[in-house]
Enzyme design. Sequence first.
Site, PDB file in Angstrom:
ATOM      1  N   ASP A 281       0.790  -1.127  -0.059  1.00 39.42           N
ATOM      2  CA  ASP A 281       0.008  -0.006  -0.098  1.00 39.42           C
ATOM      3  C   ASP A 281       0.920   1.133   0.177  1.00 39.42           C
ATOM      4  O   ASP A 281       1.544   1.559   0.840  1.00 39.42           O
ATOM      5  CB  ASP A 281      -0.932  -0.114   1.203  1.00 39.42           C
ATOM      6  CG  ASP A 281      -1.759   1.211   1.191  1.00 39.42           C
ATOM      7  OD1 ASP A 281      -3.034   1.120   0.906  1.00 39.42           O
ATOM      8  OD2 ASP A 281      -1.291   2.217   1.764  1.00 39.42           O
TER       9      ASP A 281
ATOM     10  N   TYR B  99       2.694   9.899  -0.211  1.00 38.76           N
ATOM     11  CA  TYR B  99       4.151   9.458   0.340  1.00 38.76           C
ATOM     12  C   TYR B  99       5.676   9.605  -0.550  1.00 38.76           C
ATOM     13  O   TYR B  99       6.616   9.522   0.232  1.00 38.76           O
ATOM     14  CB  TYR B  99       3.884   7.807   0.295  1.00 38.76           C
ATOM     15  CG  TYR B  99       2.703   7.339   1.320  1.00 38.76           C
ATOM     16  CD1 TYR B  99       1.933   8.310   1.794  1.00 38.76           C
ATOM     17  CD2 TYR B  99       2.125   5.744   1.061  1.00 38.76           C
ATOM     18  CE1 TYR B  99       0.581   7.833   2.696  1.00 38.76           C
ATOM     19  CE2 TYR B  99       1.267   5.641   1.844  1.00 38.76           C
ATOM     20  CZ  TYR B  99       0.370   6.279   2.744  1.00 38.76           C
ATOM     21  OH  TYR B  99      -0.702   5.858   3.149  1.00 38.76           O
TER      22      TYR B  99
ATOM     23  N   HIS C 171      -7.710   9.555  -1.213  1.00 37.52           N
ATOM     24  CA  HIS C 171      -7.273   9.601  -0.057  1.00 37.52           C
ATOM     25  C   HIS C 171      -7.890  10.145   1.110  1.00 37.52           C
ATOM     26  O   HIS C 171      -7.811   9.716   2.457  1.00 37.52           O
ATOM     27  CB  HIS C 171      -5.556  10.448  -0.207  1.00 37.52           C
ATOM     28  CG  HIS C 171      -4.693   9.702   0.523  1.00 37.52           C
ATOM     29  ND1 HIS C 171      -3.463   9.825   0.227  1.00 37.52           N
ATOM     30  CD2 HIS C 171      -4.971   9.396   2.214  1.00 37.52           C
ATOM     31  CE1 HIS C 171      -2.663   9.399   1.275  1.00 37.52           C
ATOM     32  NE2 HIS C 171      -3.356   9.192   2.368  1.00 37.52           N
TER      33      HIS C 171
END
Length: 276
Positions: A48, A53, A111
């Site tokens: 994931d 990120y 998200h």
Amino acid sequence: MIDHLQDTVTLNNGVTMPGFGLGVYKVDEQTAADSVKAALKNGYRSIDTASYYDNEAGVGRGIKESGISRESIFVTSKVWNDEQGYHNTLEAFENSLAKLGLDYLDLYLIHWPVSDTYLETWQAMEKLYEEGRVRAIGVSNFHVHHLQRLMANTRVKPVIDQVEYHPHLTQESLRVFCEQENIQLEAWSPLKKGRLLDDPSINDLAEKYGKTPAQIILRWDVQNHVVTIPKSTHDERIKENASIFDFALANEDMQKIDSLNQNDRTGKNPDSFDPS
């Protein structure tokens, strides 16, 4: 309930995904690559990541260098807040694929529920799904009312809601709603960023079962039918986290962990976060 590291759950569109995986929240690209390779070497088959990120390229490199076939690995990424909206989402998806070096994603998530754009974002994701660019689409950090609004205004039901979930934030009403709607709940930060590892009740259970506090919590996830993706960057901890399939928590111990709920978040409340 999954009984093995590579056991799968079946999502509401018929796609299967592993019930246990690796999260790589905000680690650098090289660390992400190394962690992914270590996880895949130790039997993990779900990874994931997210554009936020900033390590999708590292994840893709780790997958490629692992020697494990692409078809055997379930890869999730997410569209970030400033990438939302119909056209922006389509562009963000292509950027994520390019960084990962993949031809398709297994799961693509919104998200956060950015209130003025997430319906447009979902329409773009429906397009990607219907074109076969992604095998399943879902959301992250959605409350019940976000899910209700989404389902009332779109064609494809989300397969998953990935939320902060741990013994101090059990989100019981959301878990029940997702079960009723056949939306799989998935836990991020299942160990509360390590803050639960010193909890006396968790440690008492760790001693009782001869397991680590982390293993007790992750086993609680699994027995609650919650997909979980603990983050780790160390080979031994990656292996240790997944060593939870040789024991089961008794019902009274599951209830003991349930009773630890404090509605305490490490992240933002989706109803009051800054989407920037």
